[in-house]
Design an enzyme around this catalytic site. Sequence first.
Site, short mmCIF file in Angstrom:
data_model
loop_
_atom_site.label_atom_id
_atom_site.label_comp_id
_atom_site.label_asym_id
_atom_site.label_seq_id
_atom_site.Cartn_x
_atom_site.Cartn_y
_atom_site.Cartn_z
N ASP A 109 1.30 -1.12 -0.24
CA ASP A 109 0.26 -0.34 0.04
C ASP A 109 1.08 1.46 0.36
O ASP A 109 1.87 1.13 0.84
CB ASP A 109 -1.00 -0.28 1.45
CG ASP A 109 -1.61 1.54 1.20
OD1 ASP A 109 -1.68 2.33 1.09
OD2 ASP A 109 -2.62 0.87 2.15
N ILE A 110 0.69 2.44 -1.05
CA ILE A 110 1.85 3.64 -1.24
C ILE A 110 1.68 4.26 -0.27
O ILE A 110 2.35 4.97 0.11
CB ILE A 110 1.18 3.91 -2.61
CG1 ILE A 110 2.64 4.46 -2.85
CG2 ILE A 110 0.20 4.41 -2.62
CD1 ILE A 110 2.86 5.37 -4.53
N GLY A 169 -9.47 3.62 -6.48
CA GLY A 169 -8.40 3.16 -7.30
C GLY A 169 -6.80 4.06 -5.67
O GLY A 169 -7.38 4.35 -5.24
N VAL A 170 -6.04 4.41 -6.17
CA VAL A 170 -4.94 5.02 -5.47
C VAL A 170 -5.25 5.90 -4.85
O VAL A 170 -4.86 6.91 -4.33
CB VAL A 170 -3.20 4.65 -6.36
CG1 VAL A 170 -3.20 5.82 -7.15
CG2 VAL A 170 -2.17 5.33 -4.96
N ASP A 171 -5.54 7.19 -6.28
CA ASP A 171 -5.97 8.47 -5.83
C ASP A 171 -6.89 8.63 -4.42
O ASP A 171 -6.50 9.47 -3.70
CB ASP A 171 -6.80 8.94 -6.66
CG ASP A 171 -7.09 10.43 -6.65
OD1 ASP A 171 -6.27 10.97 -6.33
OD2 ASP A 171 -7.66 11.13 -7.94
N SER A 202 -1.70 4.90 -14.56
CA SER A 202 -2.77 4.17 -15.74
C SER A 202 -3.32 2.86 -15.99
O SER A 202 -3.71 2.63 -16.59
CB SER A 202 -2.43 4.84 -17.16
OG SER A 202 -1.70 6.25 -16.96
N THR A 203 -2.93 2.04 -14.94
CA THR A 203 -3.24 0.56 -15.63
C THR A 203 -3.96 0.26 -14.42
O THR A 203 -4.25 -1.46 -14.89
CB THR A 203 -2.11 -0.04 -14.50
OG1 THR A 203 -1.59 -0.14 -13.34
CG2 THR A 203 -0.54 -0.58 -15.57
N GLY A 204 -4.90 0.80 -14.02
CA GLY A 204 -6.33 0.79 -13.38
C GLY A 204 -7.40 0.89 -14.08
O GLY A 204 -7.29 0.59 -15.23
N TYR A 235 -7.24 3.20 -16.27
CA TYR A 235 -7.18 3.34 -17.56
C TYR A 235 -6.90 2.88 -18.08
O TYR A 235 -6.49 3.10 -19.94
CB TYR A 235 -6.12 5.20 -17.09
CG TYR A 235 -6.57 5.83 -16.59
CD1 TYR A 235 -7.85 6.33 -16.14
CD2 TYR A 235 -5.64 7.04 -16.44
CE1 TYR A 235 -8.36 7.25 -15.79
CE2 TYR A 235 -6.48 8.31 -16.19
CZ TYR A 235 -7.66 8.47 -15.34
OH TYR A 235 -7.71 9.97 -15.07
#
Length: 173
Positions: free
Chosen positions: A10-11, A32-34, A121-123, A125
């Site tokens: 987890d970032i 997502g991460v955002d 961009s891999t989620g 997007y």
Amino acid sequence: MLNIELIQGDITKIKADAIVNAANTSLMGGGGVDGAIHRAGGPAILEDCRKIVARQGKCKTGEAVITTAGNLPAKYVIHTVGPVYNSGKPKELELLRSAYLNSLKLAAENEVHTIAFPNISTGIYRFPKDKAAEIALSTVKEFLAFDKVVEKVIFVCFDDENYGLYNRLLAGE
């Protein structure tokens, strides 16, 4: 030897001078991460994002901006907007490269010595994970070969597939 580290996790838990947020152009948080970064960092991040939007408008695809990290264990969050993948046109590949490169340039300008990246961009997007990993690693390696401020780059992979791809690419150096 370029100092690149690979972590699965987890970032929002990473201790680094800066973590990178795979943001959307509005900078107002999302999925997502955002969403995870905005939730974990608290309202200070959104407040900084609002000031940036008031000053310059939205953050364009491939560009990056920097804010406080709020309650996160990092000093800063660098928000970058990766491209939505449609057909793999050269422009999409270049925009993803720009997202990494502009994040690194902003890090260097702000004396960031350690920076952690998610898989941009891999989620939702839909950028193919293998292509995205190759672009991320080649861009970071090129930058680290010439920059003297950023000392360490950590790739934080949330899922097994990305972790495996990065691991294989790094092992095949």
